[in-house]
Scaffold this motif. Structure first.
Motif, PDB file in Angstrom:
ATOM      1  N   LEU A  23       0.581  -0.923   0.016  1.00 48.15           N
ATOM      2  CA  LEU A  23       0.385  -0.355  -0.031  1.00 48.15           C
ATOM      3  C   LEU A  23       0.753   1.366  -0.137  1.00 48.15           C
ATOM      4  O   LEU A  23       0.687   2.313  -0.834  1.00 48.15           O
ATOM      5  N   LYS A 119      -9.562   9.559  -5.627  1.00 47.28           N
ATOM      6  CA  LYS A 119     -10.118   8.798  -5.183  1.00 47.28           C
ATOM      7  C   LYS A 119      -9.717   7.368  -4.734  1.00 47.28           C
ATOM      8  O   LYS A 119      -9.040   7.711  -3.553  1.00 47.28           O
ATOM      9  N   LYS A 120      -8.390   7.170  -5.446  1.00 46.03           N
ATOM     10  CA  LYS A 120      -7.701   5.917  -5.258  1.00 46.03           C
ATOM     11  C   LYS A 120      -6.688   6.495  -4.220  1.00 46.03           C
ATOM     12  O   LYS A 120      -6.962   4.996  -3.633  1.00 46.03           O
ATOM     13  N   ALA A 122      -6.920   8.123  -1.422  1.00 47.04           N
ATOM     14  CA  ALA A 122      -7.286   7.819  -0.524  1.00 47.04           C
ATOM     15  C   ALA A 122      -7.687   7.569  -0.273  1.00 47.04           C
ATOM     16  O   ALA A 122      -7.962   6.957   1.012  1.00 47.04           O
ATOM     17  N   GLU A 123      -8.438   5.629  -0.921  1.00 44.88           N
ATOM     18  CA  GLU A 123      -8.494   4.732  -0.901  1.00 44.88           C
ATOM     19  C   GLU A 123      -7.793   3.886   0.476  1.00 44.88           C
ATOM     20  O   GLU A 123      -7.601   3.230   1.268  1.00 44.88           O
ATOM     21  N   SER A 124      -6.324   4.120  -0.996  1.00 45.75           N
ATOM     22  CA  SER A 124      -5.284   3.681  -0.390  1.00 45.75           C
ATOM     23  C   SER A 124      -4.806   4.017   0.882  1.00 45.75           C
ATOM     24  O   SER A 124      -4.595   3.486   1.451  1.00 45.75           O
ATOM     25  N   LYS A 125      -4.739   5.248   1.624  1.00 44.53           N
ATOM     26  CA  LYS A 125      -4.528   5.790   2.500  1.00 44.53           C
ATOM     27  C   LYS A 125      -5.540   5.272   3.843  1.00 44.53           C
ATOM     28  O   LYS A 125      -4.734   4.888   4.466  1.00 44.53           O
ATOM     29  N   ALA A 126      -6.462   5.608   3.289  1.00 45.07           N
ATOM     30  CA  ALA A 126      -7.640   4.442   4.441  1.00 45.07           C
ATOM     31  C   ALA A 126      -7.608   3.554   5.002  1.00 45.07           C
ATOM     32  O   ALA A 126      -6.470   3.030   5.832  1.00 45.07           O
ATOM     33  N   ALA A 127      -6.894   2.520   3.319  1.00 44.09           N
ATOM     34  CA  ALA A 127      -6.384   0.878   3.545  1.00 44.09           C
ATOM     35  C   ALA A 127      -4.860   0.933   4.876  1.00 44.09           C
ATOM     36  O   ALA A 127      -4.728   0.331   5.716  1.00 44.09           O
ATOM     37  N   TYR A 128      -4.366   2.106   3.964  1.00 46.26           N
ATOM     38  CA  TYR A 128      -2.810   2.178   4.799  1.00 46.26           C
ATOM     39  C   TYR A 128      -2.959   2.269   5.924  1.00 46.26           C
ATOM     40  O   TYR A 128      -2.768   1.419   7.294  1.00 46.26           O
ATOM     41  N   GLN A 130      -5.919   2.190   8.072  1.00 47.92           N
ATOM     42  CA  GLN A 130      -6.471   0.721   9.326  1.00 47.92           C
ATOM     43  C   GLN A 130      -4.834   0.014   9.526  1.00 47.92           C
ATOM     44  O   GLN A 130      -5.212  -0.699  10.911  1.00 47.92           O
TER      45      GLN A 130
END
Length: 147
Positions: A23, A119-120, A122-128, A130
């Protein structure tokens, strides 16, 4: 078994760390791609400003490079046609109004692509984030057991 036990997912610490590294690389790659897109948008905006300046002035200074190491002074009548980059090493010679339309269309495409990358990212940062939270919890539990 209770429903709570059935919904648990077991993942090894090594797998979690590997996912975090993937990530992180993805975030770095997406950030670099976004920066490249924004640089292209800025170049298109500069090209459009140059066309507007050519249309309205009798004299203009034009840089031959991005940093302005070499300037050309353009006098008299502005050119009737300009060359616009289409991609894949292709250029088209068109009048200035058509050039502005082509540049506007390309700018809009790049801005849409940038929105998709945002968007991608932001999604990657959110997963990271977590995964980092989970790793922090594991570390805190390990420290508590060690005390």
């Amino acid at each position: 078994m209770s429903d709570q036990q059935e919904n648990k997912v077991v993942i090894s610490l090594d797998d979690l760390l590997a996912q975090a590294q993937l990530l992180k690389k993805q975030i770095d790659d997406l950030s670099a791609a976004r920066a490249e897109l924004l640089d292209s948008v800025a170049s298109i905006e500069a090209a459009k400003a140059s066309i507007q300046e050519l249309k309205s002035q009798q004299e203009m200074l034009v840089s031959s490079d991005k940093k302005g190491y070499l300037m050309f002074k353009i006098n008299n009548q502005p050119p009737q046609k300009v060359l616009v980059y289409l991609g894949l090493s292709y250029y088209v010679e068109v009048d200035m109004d058509t050039a502005l339309k082509i540049l506007d269309d390309r700018e809009n495409e790049l801005k849409e692509a940038s929105t998709g990358l945002d968007k991608k990212l932001a999604e990657s940062k959110a997963a990271y984030d977590q995964i980092v939270d989970i790793l922090n919890q594991i570390q805190a539990q390990a420290q508590q057991k060690g005390e």
